[in-house]
Design a protein around this motif. Structure first.
Motif, PDB file in Angstrom:
ATOM      1  N   SER A  13      25.216  29.119  54.901  1.00 51.25           N
ATOM      2  CA  SER A  13      24.621  29.678  53.689  1.00 51.25           C
ATOM      3  C   SER A  13      23.134  29.392  53.613  1.00 51.25           C
ATOM      4  CB  SER A  13      25.325  29.110  52.444  1.00 51.25           C
ATOM      5  OG  SER A  13      26.659  29.554  52.383  1.00 51.25           O
ATOM      6  N   MET A  14      22.727  28.168  54.005  1.00 46.19           N
ATOM      7  CA  MET A  14      21.314  27.836  53.946  1.00 46.19           C
ATOM      8  C   MET A  14      20.513  28.635  54.977  1.00 46.19           C
ATOM      9  SD  MET A  14      19.103  24.488  54.690  1.00 46.19           S
ATOM     10  CE  MET A  14      18.725  25.257  56.244  1.00 46.19           C
ATOM     11  N   VAL A  15      21.046  28.713  56.185  1.00 50.96           N
ATOM     12  CA  VAL A  15      20.367  29.473  57.236  1.00 50.96           C
ATOM     13  C   VAL A  15      20.259  30.943  56.840  1.00 50.96           C
ATOM     14  CG1 VAL A  15      20.576  30.296  59.618  1.00 50.96           C
ATOM     15  CG2 VAL A  15      20.980  27.876  59.087  1.00 50.96           C
ATOM     16  N   GLN A  16      21.318  31.480  56.296  1.00 50.39           N
ATOM     17  CA  GLN A  16      21.320  32.886  55.890  1.00 50.39           C
ATOM     18  C   GLN A  16      20.330  33.136  54.757  1.00 50.39           C
ATOM     19  OE1 GLN A  16      25.215  34.373  54.782  1.00 50.39           O
ATOM     20  NE2 GLN A  16      24.698  36.404  55.538  1.00 50.39           N
ATOM     21  N   ALA A  17      20.209  32.175  53.854  1.00 55.20           N
ATOM     22  CA  ALA A  17      19.244  32.316  52.762  1.00 55.20           C
ATOM     23  C   ALA A  17      17.825  32.419  53.303  1.00 55.20           C
ATOM     24  CB  ALA A  17      19.367  31.132  51.799  1.00 55.20           C
ATOM     25  N   VAL A  18      17.514  31.637  54.329  1.00 58.27           N
ATOM     26  CA  VAL A  18      16.189  31.731  54.951  1.00 58.27           C
ATOM     27  C   VAL A  18      16.023  33.089  55.625  1.00 58.27           C
ATOM     28  CG1 VAL A  18      14.615  30.768  56.663  1.00 58.27           C
ATOM     29  CG2 VAL A  18      16.049  29.234  55.309  1.00 58.27           C
ATOM     30  N   GLN A  19      17.035  33.504  56.374  1.00 56.80           N
ATOM     31  CA  GLN A  19      16.958  34.788  57.074  1.00 56.80           C
ATOM     32  C   GLN A  19      16.725  35.939  56.108  1.00 56.80           C
ATOM     33  OE1 GLN A  19      20.802  34.468  59.010  1.00 56.80           O
ATOM     34  NE2 GLN A  19      19.888  33.977  60.997  1.00 56.80           N
ATOM     35  N   GLU A  20      17.276  35.818  54.915  1.00 52.62           N
ATOM     36  CA  GLU A  20      17.139  36.871  53.904  1.00 52.62           C
ATOM     37  C   GLU A  20      15.957  36.621  52.968  1.00 52.62           C
ATOM     38  OE1 GLU A  20      20.972  36.921  52.054  1.00 52.62           O
ATOM     39  OE2 GLU A  20      21.969  37.728  53.845  1.00 52.62           O
ATOM     40  N   MET A  21      15.176  35.567  53.295  1.00 54.15           N
ATOM     41  CA  MET A  21      13.965  35.213  52.551  1.00 54.15           C
ATOM     42  C   MET A  21      14.267  34.908  51.082  1.00 54.15           C
ATOM     43  SD  MET A  21      11.140  37.714  54.339  1.00 54.15           S
ATOM     44  CE  MET A  21       9.756  36.794  53.654  1.00 54.15           C
ATOM     45  N   ARG A  22      15.429  34.333  50.841  1.00 53.58           N
ATOM     46  CA  ARG A  22      15.781  33.841  49.508  1.00 53.58           C
ATOM     47  C   ARG A  22      15.380  32.366  49.466  1.00 53.58           C
ATOM     48  NH1 ARG A  22      20.827  33.394  49.111  1.00 53.58           N
ATOM     49  NH2 ARG A  22      21.585  34.194  51.103  1.00 53.58           N
ATOM     50  N   TRP A  23      14.093  32.131  49.313  1.00 49.41           N
ATOM     51  CA  TRP A  23      13.542  30.791  49.513  1.00 49.41           C
ATOM     52  C   TRP A  23      14.016  29.792  48.467  1.00 49.41           C
ATOM     53  CZ3 TRP A  23      11.921  29.993  54.125  1.00 49.41           C
ATOM     54  CH2 TRP A  23      11.389  31.057  54.867  1.00 49.41           C
ATOM     55  N   ASP A  24      14.180  30.208  47.231  1.00 51.42           N
ATOM     56  CA  ASP A  24      14.662  29.276  46.203  1.00 51.42           C
ATOM     57  C   ASP A  24      16.081  28.813  46.520  1.00 51.42           C
ATOM     58  OD1 ASP A  24      12.296  29.402  44.819  1.00 51.42           O
ATOM     59  OD2 ASP A  24      13.013  30.838  43.322  1.00 51.42           O
ATOM     60  N   ASP A  25      16.918  29.752  46.959  1.00 46.32           N
ATOM     61  CA  ASP A  25      18.290  29.391  47.342  1.00 46.32           C
ATOM     62  C   ASP A  25      18.284  28.466  48.557  1.00 46.32           C
ATOM     63  OD1 ASP A  25      19.274  30.990  45.318  1.00 46.32           O
ATOM     64  OD2 ASP A  25      19.641  32.718  46.628  1.00 46.32           O
ATOM     65  N   ALA A  26      17.450  28.795  49.531  1.00 42.15           N
ATOM     66  CA  ALA A  26      17.384  27.988  50.747  1.00 42.15           C
ATOM     67  C   ALA A  26      16.940  26.563  50.438  1.00 42.15           C
ATOM     68  CB  ALA A  26      16.431  28.629  51.749  1.00 42.15           C
ATOM     69  N   ARG A  27      15.925  26.451  49.604  1.00 41.71           N
ATOM     70  CA  ARG A  27      15.413  25.125  49.244  1.00 41.71           C
ATOM     71  C   ARG A  27      16.471  24.320  48.488  1.00 41.71           C
ATOM     72  NH1 ARG A  27      10.915  26.751  47.846  1.00 41.71           N
ATOM     73  NH2 ARG A  27      11.384  27.246  45.673  1.00 41.71           N
ATOM     74  N   LYS A  28      17.167  24.965  47.591  1.00 41.21           N
ATOM     75  CA  LYS A  28      18.216  24.285  46.834  1.00 41.21           C
ATOM     76  C   LYS A  28      19.315  23.770  47.767  1.00 41.21           C
ATOM     77  CE  LYS A  28      21.549  25.071  43.084  1.00 41.21           C
ATOM     78  NZ  LYS A  28      22.085  26.072  42.121  1.00 41.21           N
ATOM     79  N   LEU A  29      19.750  24.599  48.694  1.00 43.83           N
ATOM     80  CA  LEU A  29      20.803  24.205  49.636  1.00 43.83           C
ATOM     81  C   LEU A  29      20.310  23.099  50.573  1.00 43.83           C
ATOM     82  CD1 LEU A  29      22.158  27.767  50.380  1.00 43.83           C
ATOM     83  CD2 LEU A  29      23.518  25.892  49.432  1.00 43.83           C
ATOM     84  N   HIS A  30      19.076  23.213  51.016  1.00 46.03           N
ATOM     85  CA  HIS A  30      18.482  22.184  51.871  1.00 46.03           C
ATOM     86  C   HIS A  30      18.527  20.819  51.181  1.00 46.03           C
ATOM     87  CE1 HIS A  30      15.511  20.017  54.289  1.00 46.03           C
ATOM     88  NE2 HIS A  30      14.806  19.825  53.181  1.00 46.03           N
ATOM     89  N   LEU A  31      18.130  20.782  49.933  1.00 51.71           N
ATOM     90  CA  LEU A  31      18.094  19.515  49.202  1.00 51.71           C
ATOM     91  C   LEU A  31      19.494  19.002  48.896  1.00 51.71           C
ATOM     92  CD1 LEU A  31      15.100  20.289  46.812  1.00 51.71           C
ATOM     93  CD2 LEU A  31      15.097  18.847  48.860  1.00 51.71           C
ATOM     94  N   GLN A  32      20.428  19.911  48.641  1.00 55.75           N
ATOM     95  CA  GLN A  32      21.808  19.506  48.397  1.00 55.75           C
ATOM     96  C   GLN A  32      22.441  18.873  49.632  1.00 55.75           C
ATOM     97  OE1 GLN A  32      23.757  23.078  47.046  1.00 55.75           O
ATOM     98  NE2 GLN A  32      23.137  22.791  44.911  1.00 55.75           N
TER      99      GLN A  32
END
Length: 291
Positions: free
Chosen positions: A216-235
């Motif tokens: 999910s985090m990798v896919q968020a980056v691929q789709e440029m959903r940066w807020d989602d990616a950052r949230k998942l990264h920190l989680q």
């Protein structure tokens, strides 16, 4: 072919210390069911250093059969002897692997020219896509950006797993040779920063126990959903850190065992986690509802 969320899959053993093929096949299914893009057998996390040649082939063969072409397989086939790496890589190719992951020769600490000649020989002798693996904490030598950029000119060297922990080094490779070679994060906790710089994914330890979340985090980056990616990264950060409370793969294999996915057994010189680090690991697994 080798991008996205990729798992450096563990190698389970039975009560007698032998490769537990049935459990391994179940672990492969768990990864595919949860969206993992590439399976990487016989890497560091797969305890490749304690597998003999027959077992090494057996693990790769079981992975290839179970995956059955549903996702690519990147087989770990590196060695500290170039001739040996060539032989293992050729056999992986013959069995049907889609590519090979080649760790920099460990223990003998070659020069940068030695590293270049090692990977050049592998590329010339084994006609299969090849992913370099730079992990100086394990090998005793760092492959510089300059050496990787030289190797990027060789057509079947398609990517590098960068586990140097050096974001500048990885960024330099992307800046100067990103059109010729893909950079893949070799550290879960650096996946987001490196992908923000242009890396194409991660070969993950954490994905053994949380494949859906890593994907999910990798896919968020691929789709440029940066807020989602950052949230998942920190989680996921504390989980990533817990995977290195002791030497990999001790924590991740212990976590998998606590989750009921395999036995806890490892091969000497690896031993079970010490009590204090085990309790830290359990606390984090409970926090994420994994146990």
């Amino acid at each position: 072919m080798f991008q996205g969320s990729m798992v450096a899959i563990i190698t389970p053993f039975d009560a007698q210390g032998n490769f537990d093929e049935e459990t391994y096949r179940q672990l492969v299914e768990f990864q595919i069911e949860n969206g993992t893009d590439v399976i990487v057998p016989c890497g560091t996390t797969g305890e490749s250093a304690t597998l003999d040649y027959a077992e090494h082939d057996q693990v790769i063969k079981a992975c290839i059969e179970q995956v059955n072409k549903r996702v690519p397989i990147l087989a770990g086939t590196g060695s500290n002897a170039t001739a040996e790496a060539i032989a293992i890589s050729q056999h992986a190719k013959e069995m049907g692997a889609d590519g090979v992951l080649l760790v920099a020769p460990y223990y003998n600490k070659p020069s940068q020219e030695g590293l270049y000649q090692n990977f050049k020989a592998l590329a010339e002798n084994v006609a299969i896509p090849q992913v370099l693996y730079n992990v100086p904490g394990r090998t005793g030598v760092n492959m510089t950006a300059e050496t990787t950029i030289r190797l990027a000119e060789i057509s079947n060297i398609v990517a590098i797993k960068e586990a140097s922990g050096d974001v500048i080094q990885a960024s330099e490779i992307i800046a100067r040779a990103g059109d010729k070679i893909n950079v893949i994060s070799g550290d879960d906790f650096l996946t987001l920063p490196l992908m923000a710089c242009g890396a194409k994914g991660v070969i993950s330890v954490t994905a053994n126990i949380m494949p859906k979340e890593v994907k999910s985090m990798v896919q968020a980056v691929q789709e440029m959903r940066w807020d989602d990616a950052r949230k998942l990264h920190l989680q996921l950060l504390d989980v990533h850190q817990s995977m290195f409370l002791e030497s990999n793969p001790v924590p991740v294999k212990t976590a998998s065992a606590l989750m009921g996915k395999c036995r806890i057994d490892m091969r000497l010189p690896l031993v079970e986690m010490q009590e204090n680090t085990l309790e830290q690991l359990k606390t984090i697994l409970k926090k994420h509802s994994l146990i």
